[in-house]
Scaffold this motif. Structure first.
Motif, PDB file in Angstrom:
ATOM      1  N   ILE A  98       8.287  32.291  22.811  1.00 37.28           N
ATOM      2  CA  ILE A  98       7.228  31.297  22.926  1.00 37.28           C
ATOM      3  C   ILE A  98       7.653  30.332  24.029  1.00 37.28           C
ATOM      4  N   ASP A  99       6.738  30.053  24.950  1.00 40.05           N
ATOM      5  CA  ASP A  99       7.104  29.329  26.168  1.00 40.05           C
ATOM      6  C   ASP A  99       6.596  27.899  26.231  1.00 40.05           C
ATOM      7  N   GLY A 100       5.784  27.474  25.263  1.00 41.68           N
ATOM      8  CA  GLY A 100       5.235  26.132  25.321  1.00 41.68           C
ATOM      9  C   GLY A 100       4.811  25.647  23.953  1.00 41.68           C
ATOM     10  N   PHE A 101       4.642  24.331  23.842  1.00 39.06           N
ATOM     11  CA  PHE A 101       4.338  23.712  22.551  1.00 39.06           C
ATOM     12  C   PHE A 101       3.423  22.509  22.775  1.00 39.06           C
ATOM     13  N   ASN A 102       2.175  22.622  22.307  1.00 37.49           N
ATOM     14  CA  ASN A 102       1.196  21.538  22.425  1.00 37.49           C
ATOM     15  C   ASN A 102       1.127  20.995  23.846  1.00 37.49           C
TER      16      ASN A 102
END
Length: 404
Positions: free
Chosen positions: A184-188
């Motif tokens: 997973i490469d990003g968060f919000n």
């Protein structure tokens, strides 16, 4: 609308007159002058100041916080979600802060037709010890150019040890499925790296997640990807799959995965009913967890301005800094009618106040500093925002007193 305070206007006029007379007389003008100061609460002081530059007199506002004081708490202010905005005074009053300064740069405009502005901040955000969001790719940020050696992952914050510090906050995430795992490469985030996958949770808010698939790793204004996919995962199981990123509130027992390009192809391998466990975390390069942290690019580190800081472009600016031992926090915002400061001048100003490390926060119409004394019902906007009224912003740095 914030109205000018007559007494303050007179004090500034007198300070400007004195400085002008010194210059005319051929005497050295003061580098900075305190117009007024006041104690807001034990451990928290407020000061108005002026500073002379080659472009004229700069007016500013400073809040100094003693982080050792047991009655003082510092935390992130938000508008209720990552992708939401409200005036700083509203955010401060809702949390009963006694002082605050505006925070990070944010997604303030889009060039992609039909894609709504999210209002989400550029860098990482941690509030109340909770991870709220990670940083967008460097070329997808809003704000002035980054100094060499800095990135959107840089933050200033206060740890659970009550010590202020600068840090770099990376994001770590992975999804586990019966078909294998993937990163997973990003968060919000309002922007994902190309070929990436982002996770959105209940902290995001309600705006469309479409913006996260727009732009590229080199050009913020590039068109949105034509290869996207979104999965809704509730209680560890895929419950919905769509080709376009959606919008609306995300339940606390749910996460949404958004993929672009190769990331979209990876998500297409899953379908409703498949089991998915998503693990994600912000990872500061410090051993002490943050109670709060907000994005901003460093201009001063260990007592020295960063090399190559811009020394030509003046603007209205906000800043946050910490002393060498991390026990004092400095929050500063300039007045919108001032001559402004270059980034190099900002670094020197923060050092003169006592900061050993400092960051540049969002400026221009976003620069806002609010304050009240303990016992007063609401904060007042102490500077004059350059737009004439407060701008709605995503976050700020709030100062709280346990005495009210």
């Amino acid at each position: 609308m914030h109205r000018a305070h007559p007494a303050r206007t007179v004090r500034w006029a007198l300070a400007s007159l004195v400085i002008g007379l010194l210059v005319v007389a051929g005497l050295p003008s003061p580098a900075a002058a305190t117009v007024s100061s006041d104690r807001l609460a034990p451990g928290v002081t407020y000061e108005e100041f002026t500073r002379t530059t080659a472009r004229g007199v700069v007016h500013g506002h400073l809040v100094e916080v003693d982080l050792r004081n047991p009655f003082v708490v510092v935390d992130l202010l938000t508008a209720g979600a990552v992708a939401a905005r409200a005036p700083l005074s509203t955010q401060a009053n809702e949390r009963r802060a006694i002082a605050a300064v505006n925070g990070d740069f944010f997604n303030v405009s889009n060039t992609q037709p039909g894609v709504p502005v999210t209002g989400a901040a550029v860098g990482p955000a941690i509030g109340g010890g909770r991870d709220l969001k990670a940083a967008v790719p460097d070329r997808q940020r809003f704000g002035p150019g980054l100094p060499a050696g800095t990135s959107t992952r840089d933050v200033i914050g206060v740890g659970v040890d009550r010590v202020g510090r600068l840090a770099t906050v990376a994001f770590e995430g992975k999804a586990h499925t019966t078909r294998g795992g993937f990163a997973i490469d990003g968060f919000n985030q309002y922007a994902l790296p190309m070929n990436g996958i982002g996770v959105f949770d209940s902290e995001w808010g309600t705006p469309s997640r479409k913006r996260s698939t727009c732009g590229t790793d080199t050009t913020r204004e590039a068109p949105c990807s034509d290869n996207t996919y979104e999965l809704t995962v509730r209680r560890g199981k895929v419950v919905q799959a769509t080709t376009e990123p959606g919008e609306g509130a995300i339940a606390r027992d749910t996460v949404v995965l958004v993929g672009r390009e190769e990331g979209a192809d990876t998500l297409r391998e899953l379908e409703p009913g498949d089991r998915v466990r998503v693990d994600y975390d912000l990872a500061p390069n410090t051993y002490i967890p943050f109670r709060f942290a907000v994005g901003g690019f460093p201009v001063l580190r260990d007592g020295q301005p960063l090399a190559g800081l811009n020394a030509t472009t003046a603007a209205i600016r906000s800043s946050a800094g910490v002393s060498q031992d991390g026990r004092r926090l400095y929050l500063m915002a300039l007045d919108g009618a001032s001559a402004g400061l270059t980034i190099a001048e900002l670094a020197q100003l923060m050092r003169d106040f006592g900061a050993a490390s400092a960051v540049n926060l969002d400026g221009g119409g976003s620069s806002t500093l609010v304050a009240r004394k303990v016992g007063e019902p609401a904060v007042a906007v102490r500077n004059h925002p350059s737009g004439g009224v407060e701008r709605a912003i995503p976050n700020g740095i709030g100062v709280f007193s346990r005495l009210g």
